[in-house]
Design an enzyme around this catalytic site. Structure first.
Site, short mmCIF file in Angstrom:
data_model
loop_
_atom_site.label_atom_id
_atom_site.label_comp_id
_atom_site.label_asym_id
_atom_site.label_seq_id
_atom_site.Cartn_x
_atom_site.Cartn_y
_atom_site.Cartn_z
N ARG A 223 -82.60 -39.92 -32.73
CA ARG A 223 -83.68 -40.90 -32.74
C ARG A 223 -84.07 -40.96 -34.18
O ARG A 223 -84.43 -39.94 -34.97
CB ARG A 223 -84.99 -39.80 -32.24
CG ARG A 223 -86.30 -40.60 -32.29
CD ARG A 223 -87.01 -40.06 -33.38
NE ARG A 223 -88.53 -40.56 -33.20
CZ ARG A 223 -89.37 -40.38 -34.32
NH1 ARG A 223 -88.91 -39.96 -35.58
NH2 ARG A 223 -90.57 -40.72 -34.00
N ASP A 225 -86.38 -42.24 -37.29
CA ASP A 225 -87.77 -42.34 -37.38
C ASP A 225 -87.95 -43.89 -38.09
O ASP A 225 -87.32 -44.24 -39.05
CB ASP A 225 -88.25 -41.18 -38.41
CG ASP A 225 -89.32 -40.99 -38.66
OD1 ASP A 225 -90.55 -40.92 -38.01
OD2 ASP A 225 -89.92 -41.19 -40.17
N GLU A 253 -88.16 -45.50 -33.79
CA GLU A 253 -89.63 -45.39 -33.49
C GLU A 253 -90.15 -46.54 -34.04
O GLU A 253 -90.36 -46.52 -35.23
CB GLU A 253 -90.03 -43.87 -33.98
CG GLU A 253 -91.51 -43.60 -34.22
CD GLU A 253 -92.07 -43.60 -35.47
OE1 GLU A 253 -93.55 -43.22 -35.24
OE2 GLU A 253 -91.70 -43.58 -36.30
N HIS A 323 -95.57 -36.42 -31.11
CA HIS A 323 -96.36 -35.56 -32.17
C HIS A 323 -97.22 -36.51 -33.07
O HIS A 323 -97.71 -35.93 -33.80
CB HIS A 323 -95.24 -35.09 -33.07
CG HIS A 323 -94.36 -35.94 -33.44
ND1 HIS A 323 -93.29 -36.77 -32.66
CD2 HIS A 323 -93.81 -36.48 -34.59
CE1 HIS A 323 -92.51 -37.70 -33.43
NE2 HIS A 323 -92.90 -37.55 -34.75
N ASP A 324 -97.32 -38.01 -32.80
CA ASP A 324 -98.04 -38.70 -33.48
C ASP A 324 -99.05 -39.26 -32.71
O ASP A 324 -99.82 -40.24 -33.44
CB ASP A 324 -97.19 -40.15 -34.01
CG ASP A 324 -96.19 -39.56 -35.11
OD1 ASP A 324 -96.44 -38.72 -36.08
OD2 ASP A 324 -95.09 -40.08 -35.05
#
Length: 680
Positions: A223, A225, A253, A323-324
Site C-alpha cells: 500500500r 502512501d 492512497e 486511520h485518516d
C-alpha cells in the site's frame, strides 16, 4: 486467490492493522521514556503493539475464523526516535516518519520476527501487505537543524543526508504545499515532512532497492502512501521495478473528500499500474449509512459511474474507514449501520478492506482517537460473524470478485443489486430504514428458479427467497434494517476472464490470468494479436509470458483446448521496456488563455505521436515558472526518443511545435533531464 497468487486479491478480504495499536506480543521491544505510553492513555505515543502480537492472533485463529485472507500492516521500516515538540510529544508510532527504509522499526520487531510473521501468515493462507511511504522521511525544518532528526535518511545505518544543508539535493526545498494544485502537492512538502526529490539518482535507487529488500522477505502486497503527492511518472517507474522484480498487488492512497470527484484520480489508477484505495466508494457509503446525507440512488450512481471510469474496477480497494478518517461507528450510533455497511462492502465490486477493530464496533473521531488500542478480540460480535460469512462467500462465488453490478430494485431506503460472472450470481437486498418496511414486488433476478436461503443465516434478519421461471422473484417483505444475500453457482460454458495481474508489464514478464472454465487441458493466450507462451494452466488460473510487442494497450483473450474463446480483458499495458523517469523541460512556451503545453513522441509512453494521448498538461509554477514548463514522464530506459511539445486547449484544439523533432537519449538506469526550447 491464494498466497501463491500475489497479484490477484479479488477473492480476498484485507484487514488493516495499525501495528502499534493492535496487540503487544513482546513487552521487551517496547520503547521507553518520552516515546511510550504504557497504558495507551496518550494516543500520540507508542502503545506497544508489535509483530509478535499479530503472530499470536494468527496462531489463535482470530483472523482465520473471521475469514481474513490478507493483513495490511503499518510501514515496517525504522522510524525517528525523537518526538515532536508539541503538547503531546508525538512519536512515530504510526510508521510514517521513516529514517532507514532498509531496517525494521525495533519497536515492531526484528527482521527475523518480520520473517516469522510472513511465514506464519502464509502457513494460514493469509497474505501480508506492507504500508510503504516513499514520499518523505520525517518532520524537518530548513532553518532549524535540531528540529526532530532533520529528516535524515540512512542506508542500513549509514547516513545519506539530511534536510538542512542538503548539498546532495535529496529533498525538495520549495516550502509546504497549500494543496491548491496537483503540481503544488507534488513538488512542495506535505506539511513539514522532508519531501523526497525523486529525480535524484541516489533517492531513486535507494527507494527501489529498499522495496526489493521487503519483496525478498516474501511480502504479498504494497500500500503506497500519499500517491497524489509524488510525480506520477516516477511512480510508474517504481511499479515497473516491482512488477519486473517480484510482482505483488499494489494500491495507493489518494484522499478524496465527500462528494469529491477528480478525473486525475481515475487517470492515475488507469495509467500507473497501481490500484487505489476507493475513496469515492468509502465516502459515499458513509453518506448513506453513517451520516444520512445521501441515499441509495447516490450510491448506485457512484457504482455505475466508477465501474465505467476505472479500467479495472475489481482491483480497487474498498473500505468504510481508516486511520485518516473518523471511525464508521461512533458513540451513540446504532451498530446496525455498521453491520449493513459491512454487508454492502463485502458484496460489492473491489477488494474489501476492514479497519482493525471495526468488528468490535470501535469508535473514535479524528486522529488520534480513531487509532485507539484494540482491547477486545471477541469472535461472537455480529460484525465479526458478518465478515466471516461473506468472506467465505467471496471465496466460493466468483460473482463477488469479478462480477459487474446491476441495480434490480431501488428507492431511498432499499437497494437490491446483483453481481454476476459467468453462471455465478449473488443477489443482495438491503433496507437501511429504521422504521419503514417495504413489500418488494416485480423483482427479477439472474438466479435460476428455486428457493434460496440467506447466506448471512439471518444475522441481519434476511429471510428465504423464492424464484420462479424467468427469474421472477415472489413478492417478499424487507423489514427495517434487514439485509439478505442470495447465491448460486454455475459453470460457464466458455472460458471467462475475471482478473489479470499485473496490468502493466514488459515483454517477457509473467501475467496471471484468473477466472473460470479455462479447462484442464492447455489452450492458448493472446495479448492483442501476439501469442503468449503458457507457463501454467488450470481451470481457474493461467500464467503466461507477455510476447514481444510494441509498447501500447492490449486486450487479452483465452482460447480453451477445445477452441472456445473467452471474453476479452484489458487493457493490459505492454511497456516499451524497462522504465526511466525523465524530466522533460521546455523554455519559452507562451500560451493563450485556456491553453496548456503537452509532450508527445515516438514511443507509446509518449503517446506514439497521437495528440489525444499526449502527456500532460505540463507544470509551470514550482520547479520552473511560466513560460517554462516541465513534467516527469516514465519512458523506456536506454533509448533514443523523438518528441515535440504541443499546445492544447480544453476543447482539444492542438497547435503543434514547428521545426525538427527534439531528440533525447534516455538513461540506461535512473532518472534523467531533457531541456528544450520551444520552436514557434
Amino acid at each position: 486467490a491464494s498466497t501463491d497468487n500475489k497479484v490477484n486479491y479479488s477473492n480476498d478480504v484485507i484487514y488493516q492493522i495499525m501495528t502499534d495499536r493492535f496487540s503487544d506480543g513482546n513487552a521487551n521491544n517496547n520503547p521507553t521514556g518520552s516515546l511510550f505510553s504504557a497504558d495507551c492513555s496518550n494516543l500520540r505515543k507508542y502503545c506497544g503493539g508489535d509483530w509478535q502480537g499479530i503472530i499470536n492472533k494468527l496462531n489463535d485463529g482470530y483472523f482465520t475464523d473471521m475469514g481474513i485472507t490478507a493483513l495490511w500492516i503499518s510501514q515496517p521500516v525504522e522510524n525517528v526516535y525523537s518526538v515532536l515538540n508539541d503538547t503531546a510529544g508525538t512519536a512515530s508510532y504510526h510508521g510514517y516518519w521513516a529514517r532507514d527504509f532498509k531496517k525494521t522499526n525495533p519497536f515492531f520487531g526484528t527482521m527475523q520476527e518480520f520473517q516469522t510473521l510472513i511465514n506464519t501468515a502464509h502457513q494460514k493462507g493469509i497474505k501480508v501487505i506492507i504500508d510503504f511511504a516513499p514520499n518523505h522521511t520525517s518532520p524537518a525544518s530548513e532553518d532549524t537543524p535540531s528540529y526532530m532528526e532533520n529528516g535524515k535518511l540512512y542506508d542500513n545505518g549509514t547516513l545519506v543526508g539530511g534536510y538542512t544543508n542538503d548539498t546532495k539535493d535529496l529533498f525538495h526545498h520549495n516550502g509546504g504545499t497549500n494543496f491548491s494544485s496537483i503540481e503544488d502537492g507534488i513538488y512542495r512538502n506535505l506539511y513539514d515532512l522532508a519531501d523526497f526529490n525523486h529525480q535524484n539518482p541516489t533517492v531513486d535507487k535507494y527507494l527501489k532497492d529498499s522495496v526489493k529488500l521487503w519483496l525478498d522477505m516474501g511480502i504479498d502486497g504494497i500500500r503506497v502512501d500519499a500517491v497524489k503527492h509524488m510525480p506520477f511518472g516516477w511512480q510508474k517507474t517504481f511499479m515497473e521495478t516491482v512488477y519486473s522484480y517480484k510482482p505483488v498487488f499494489t494500491f495507493g492512497e489518494w484522499f478524496l473528500g465527500e462528494n469529491e470527484v477528480d478525473q486525475n484520480y481515475y487517470n492515475f489508477a488507469n495509467t500507473t499500474g497501481m490500484s487505489l484505495l476507493d475513496f469515492r466508494f468509502g465516502q459515499k457509503l458513509r453518506q448513506v449509512l453513517r451520516n444520512g446525507s445521501d441515499n441509495w440512488y447516490g450510491f448506485n450512481s457512484m457504482i455505475t459511474e466508477s465501474e465505467a471510469k476505472y479500467e479495472q474496477a475489481a482491483d480497487q480497494v474498498t473500505f468504510l474507514d481508516n486511520h485518516d478518517m473518523d471511525r464508521f461507528h461512533f458513540d451513540g450510533a446504532d451498530v446496525k449501520n455498521t453491520d449493513l455497511a459491512l454487508a454492502v462492502m463485502l458484496t460489492s465490486r473491489g477488494v474489501p478492506n476492514v479497519y482493525y477493530g471495526t468488528e468490535q464496533y470501535m469508535t473514535g473521531n479524528g486522529d488520534p482517537n480513531n487509532r485507539k488500542k484494540q482491547t477486545s478480540f471477541n469472535k461472537t460480535t455480529k460484525a465479526y460473524q458478518i465478515i466471516s460469512k461473506l468472506a467465505a462467500l467471496r471465496k466460493s462465488n466468483q460473482a463477488l470478485g469479478y462480477g459487474k453490478t446491476k441495480e434490480r430494485w431501488i428507492n431511498n431506503d432499499v437497494y437490491i443489486y446483483e453481481r454476476t460472472f459467468g453462471k455465478d450470481v449473488v443477489l443482495v437486498a438491503v433496507n437501511k430504514s429504521k422504521t419503514a418496511s417495504y413489500n418488494i414486488t416485480n423483482l427479477t433476478t439472474a438466479l435460476s428458479a428455486g428457493s434460496y436461503s440467506d447466506q448471512l443465516t439471518s444475522l441481519l434478519n434476511g429471510s428465504s427467497l423464492s424464484v420462479g421461471s424467468g427469474g421472477a422473484v415472489s413478492a417478499f417483505n424487507l423489514s427495517p434494517g434487514e439485509a439478505g444475500v442470495y447465491s448460486s453457482n454455475g459453470t460457464a460454458a466458455a472460458p471467462a476472464i475475471g482478473q489479470i495481474g499485473p496490468v502493466m508489464a514488459v515483454p517477457g514478464s509473467t501475467i496471471t490470468i484468473s477466472g473460470e472454465s479455462f479447462g484442464t487441458s492447455v489452450g492458448s493466450v493472446k495479448v492483442g494479436t501476439g501469442n503468449a507462451a503458457v507457463l501454467s494452466w488450470s481451470n481457474t488460473e493461467i500464467r503466461a509470458q507477455v510476447p514481444v510487442l510494441a509498447g501500447g494497450n492490449y486486450q487479452v483473450s483465452v482460447t480453451s483446448s477445445g477452441g472456445t474463446v473467452s471474453n476479452t480483458y484489458g487493457p493490459v499495458e505492454v511497456l516499451s521496456g524497462k522504465q526511466s523517469s525523465v524530466r522533460f523541460m521546455v523554455n519559452n512556451a507562451t500560451t493563450s488563455p485556456g491553453q496548456s503545453v503537452y509532450i508527445v513522441g515516438n514511443v507509446s509512453e509518449l503517446g506514439n505521436w497521437d495528440a489525444a494521448k499526449a502527456i500532460g498538461p505540463m507544470y509551470n509554477q514550482v520547479i520552473t515558472k511560466y513560460p517554462g514548463w516541465y513534467y516527469d514522464v516514465s519512458v523506456p530506459a536506454g533509448r533514443n526518443v523523438e518528441f515535440k511539445f504541443i499546445k492544447k486547449d480544453a476543447s482539444g484544439n492542438v497547435v503543434w511545435e514547428s521545426g525538427a523533432n527534439h531528440l533525447y537519449t534516455t538513461p540506461s538506469s535512473g532518472p534523467g533531464t531533457s531541456i528544450s526550447n520551444f520552436q514557434n
